[in-house]
Design an enzyme around this catalytic site. Structure first.
Site, PDB file in Angstrom:
ATOM      1  N   SER A 125      -6.445  -1.237   3.026  1.00 32.14           N
ATOM      2  CA  SER A 125      -5.714  -1.975   1.811  1.00 32.14           C
ATOM      3  C   SER A 125      -6.696  -2.810   0.985  1.00 32.14           C
ATOM      4  CB  SER A 125      -4.838  -2.487   2.179  1.00 32.14           C
ATOM      5  OG  SER A 125      -4.027  -3.347   1.365  1.00 32.14           O
ATOM      6  N   TYR A 150      -1.156  -9.748   7.874  1.00 32.83           N
ATOM      7  CA  TYR A 150      -1.195  -8.498   7.726  1.00 32.83           C
ATOM      8  C   TYR A 150      -2.621  -8.057   7.050  1.00 32.83           C
ATOM      9  CZ  TYR A 150      -1.029  -4.106   4.788  1.00 32.83           C
ATOM     10  OH  TYR A 150      -1.465  -3.222   4.146  1.00 32.83           O
ATOM     11  N   LYS A 154      -6.143  -5.795   8.536  1.00 38.78           N
ATOM     12  CA  LYS A 154      -6.871  -4.443   7.913  1.00 38.78           C
ATOM     13  C   LYS A 154      -8.408  -4.702   7.870  1.00 38.78           C
ATOM     14  CE  LYS A 154      -3.332  -1.642   7.350  1.00 38.78           C
ATOM     15  NZ  LYS A 154      -3.669  -0.683   8.078  1.00 38.78           N
TER      16      LYS A 154
HETATM   17  C1  UD1 Z   1       2.348  -5.622  -1.493  1.00 38.23           C
HETATM   18  C2  UD1 Z   1       1.562  -6.764  -0.569  1.00 38.23           C
HETATM   19  C3  UD1 Z   1       0.223  -6.109  -0.037  1.00 38.23           C
HETATM   20  C4  UD1 Z   1       0.641  -4.909   0.637  1.00 38.23           C
HETATM   21  C5  UD1 Z   1       1.239  -3.823  -0.329  1.00 38.23           C
HETATM   22  C6  UD1 Z   1       1.868  -2.828   0.635  1.00 38.23           C
HETATM   23  C7  UD1 Z   1       2.305  -9.002  -0.947  1.00 38.23           C
HETATM   24  C8  UD1 Z   1       1.707  -9.994  -1.743  1.00 38.23           C
HETATM   25  N1  UD1 Z   1       1.472  -7.810  -1.223  1.00 38.23           N
HETATM   26  O1  UD1 Z   1       1.527  -5.500  -2.539  1.00 38.23           O
HETATM   27  O2  UD1 Z   1      -0.405  -6.835   0.538  1.00 38.23           O
HETATM   28  O3  UD1 Z   1      -0.779  -4.086   1.062  1.00 38.23           O
HETATM   29  O4  UD1 Z   1       2.556  -4.666  -0.834  1.00 38.23           O
HETATM   30  O5  UD1 Z   1       2.627  -1.872  -0.088  1.00 38.23           O
HETATM   31  O6  UD1 Z   1       3.310  -8.916  -0.454  1.00 38.23           O
HETATM   32  N2  UD1 Z   1       7.639  -7.377  -7.690  1.00 38.23           N
HETATM   33  C9  UD1 Z   1       8.757  -7.875  -8.376  1.00 38.23           C
HETATM   34  N3  UD1 Z   1       9.986  -7.813  -7.712  1.00 38.23           N
HETATM   35  C10 UD1 Z   1      10.286  -7.313  -6.733  1.00 38.23           C
HETATM   36  C11 UD1 Z   1       9.030  -6.887  -5.823  1.00 38.23           C
HETATM   37  C12 UD1 Z   1       7.824  -6.874  -6.516  1.00 38.23           C
HETATM   38  O7  UD1 Z   1       8.730  -8.545  -9.416  1.00 38.23           O
HETATM   39  O8  UD1 Z   1      11.314  -7.250  -6.111  1.00 38.23           O
HETATM   40  C13 UD1 Z   1       6.111  -7.521  -8.305  1.00 38.23           C
HETATM   41  C14 UD1 Z   1       5.304  -8.275  -7.357  1.00 38.23           C
HETATM   42  O9  UD1 Z   1       5.390  -9.634  -7.721  1.00 38.23           O
HETATM   43  C15 UD1 Z   1       4.025  -7.627  -7.637  1.00 38.23           C
HETATM   44  C16 UD1 Z   1       4.423  -6.222  -8.186  1.00 38.23           C
HETATM   45  O10 UD1 Z   1       5.849  -6.324  -8.348  1.00 38.23           O
HETATM   46  O11 UD1 Z   1       3.466  -8.114  -8.970  1.00 38.23           O
HETATM   47  C17 UD1 Z   1       3.909  -5.201  -6.896  1.00 38.23           C
HETATM   48  O12 UD1 Z   1       4.692  -5.478  -5.708  1.00 38.23           O
HETATM   49  P1  UD1 Z   1       4.733  -4.648  -4.412  1.00 38.23           P
HETATM   50  O13 UD1 Z   1       5.217  -3.531  -4.623  1.00 38.23           O
HETATM   51  O14 UD1 Z   1       5.122  -5.604  -3.506  1.00 38.23           O
HETATM   52  O15 UD1 Z   1       3.097  -4.779  -4.293  1.00 38.23           O
HETATM   53  P2  UD1 Z   1       1.769  -5.696  -4.110  1.00 38.23           P
HETATM   54  O16 UD1 Z   1       2.440  -6.828  -4.311  1.00 38.23           O
HETATM   55  O17 UD1 Z   1       0.747  -5.238  -4.791  1.00 38.23           O
END
Ligand code: UD1
Length: 339
Positions: A125, A150, A154
């Site tokens: 990842s 996590y 990795k």
């Molecule tokens: C997250 C994990 C990452 C993991 C990946 C697996 C964290 C900090 N990172 O990545 O380590 O490898 O998932 O799939 O948890 N967001 C919102 N509202 C929500 C959900 C997400 O605003 O309800 C935003 C988040 O702040 C982020 C973006 O959407 O900016 C993407 O979030 P997400 O899909 O969780 O991915 P990652 O944070 O990149």
């Protein structure tokens, strides 16, 4: 070739299993269904017109692994997806994460060595980069400054594979650093099936639009980006599955361990994703700004040029296609694989 796919019933594993079957390979799936369902493999079989062999078991169970390699002669290579992946949960249950993700990988590698199967594609990842110093991120960016257990699992497996390949030139490992895999198979039959409330953005929005969740909480509105929300590199899960096929082919040509970013090379903010959902579905996404999520990086997107150079792979599906496939999966399977 006959390929063992650990975690082959899961989100990415099921799409990769289908791509392998479509490419003419034989597939043996090892899965304990801790976060997946046999229904995904049933559907993979329907889509491919032939089945993968299913072995129910745990990747950390040496006896089960030995039995599998004994029964299934001539496995040529392994794609290793089986792992826990919830960042928040990993801070609450670190030992379970180290045990399953690191311990499971050690058991797998030891049994592979015993049976002289030394080609592996590993599901890593972009989390190994931590908060990036520069974007786009290249593979030689520093790694290891990771904020979650996590992510550290990795990173540890990556280092283990590197050491293993250095110790014995017969070992080959393609270490694939995924950015943000999203979307679903275009048939609407396979997709992401999170247990409970989704943590990731795209499944969360899908459930808001399906009326299962009230609204999206956008984590943070004053990040130093064009609209104040975080930037990620979303890539279609079928593009990702194709990259695994290319990596598999490369193993025989390029000895040792190699590390490759898998992303589009384009970042999208959270609000851009929301807007794209509204365009694709014609529905409004109810939303509210909320506090920043601890540990979120501001922006992360890939420099995917090595993937192109080394694997001859680049993405072919854009954000709209990712979202329309994710939405089709959600609309046609409101209860996921619970039919
Ligand atoms: C997250 C994990 C990452 C993991 C990946 C697996 C964290 C900090 N990172 O990545 O380590 O490898 O998932 O799939 O948890 N967001 C919102 N509202 C929500 C959900 C997400 O605003 O309800 C935003 C988040 O702040 C982020 C973006 O959407 O900016 C993407 O979030 P997400 O899909 O969780 O991915 P990652 O944070 O990149």
């Amino acid at each position: 070739m006959k390929i063992l796919v650990t975690g082959g019933a899961g989100y990415i594993g099921s799409h990769a299993t289908l791509a392998l079957l479509d490419a003419g390979h034989e597939v043996v799936v090892l899965d304990n269904f801790s976060n997946s369902s046999p229904e995904s493999l049933k559907r993979v079989g329907e889509l491919a017109g032939r089945e993968a062999v299913l072995v129910e078991g745990d990747v950390g169970d040496r006896e089960a692994l030995t039995q599998l390699f004994d029964d299934q002669e001539q496995i040529s290579a392994v794609m290793h997806f089986a792992a826990f992946k919830a960042v928040g949960e990993s801070t609450e249950k670190p030992l379970a994460y180290y045990n399953n993700n690191v311990g499971g990988s050690i058991a797998l590698l030891e049994v592979m060595e015993e049976f002289e199967v030394r080609d592996l594609v590993f599901s890593s990842s972009c989390t190994v980069y931590g908060e990036p110093e520069t974007v786009p991120i290249k593979e030689d960016h520093r790694v290891g400054a990771v904020s979650s257990p996590y992510g550290r699992t990795k990173f540890l497996v990556e280092m283990m594979l590197k050491d293993l390949c250095l110790s014995d030139p017969r070992w080959n490992a393609a270490i694939l650093r995924y950015f943000n895999p999203v979307g679903a198979h275009a048939s609407g039959r396979l997709g992401e099936n999170p247990l409970g409330t989704p943590e990731n953005l795209i499944p969360f929005i899908c459930q808001v639009l399906a009326g299962k969740l009230e609204k999206l909480f956008v984590f943070g509105d004053d990040y130093p980006t064009s609209d104040g929300t975080c930037i990620r590199d979303y890539l279609h899960v079928m593009d990702l599955a194709d990259a695994h096929l290319k990596a598999l082919e490369k193993l025989s040509e390029r000895p040792g361990a190699f590390f490759v970013n898998l992303g589009t090379g384009r970042g999208s903010t959270v609000l851009e994703v929301v807007k794209a959902f509204e365009v694709v579905t014609g529905k409004k996404v109810p939303r509210e700004f909320a506090n920043k999520r601890p540990g979120d990086v501001v922006e992360a997107w890939a420099d995917p040029s090595l993937a192109k150079e080394l694997l001859g792979w680049s993405t072919t599906r854009d954000l709209k296609e990712m979202i329309s496939d994710a939405w089709r999966w959600q609309s046609e399977n409101p209860r996921g694989y619970d039919t």
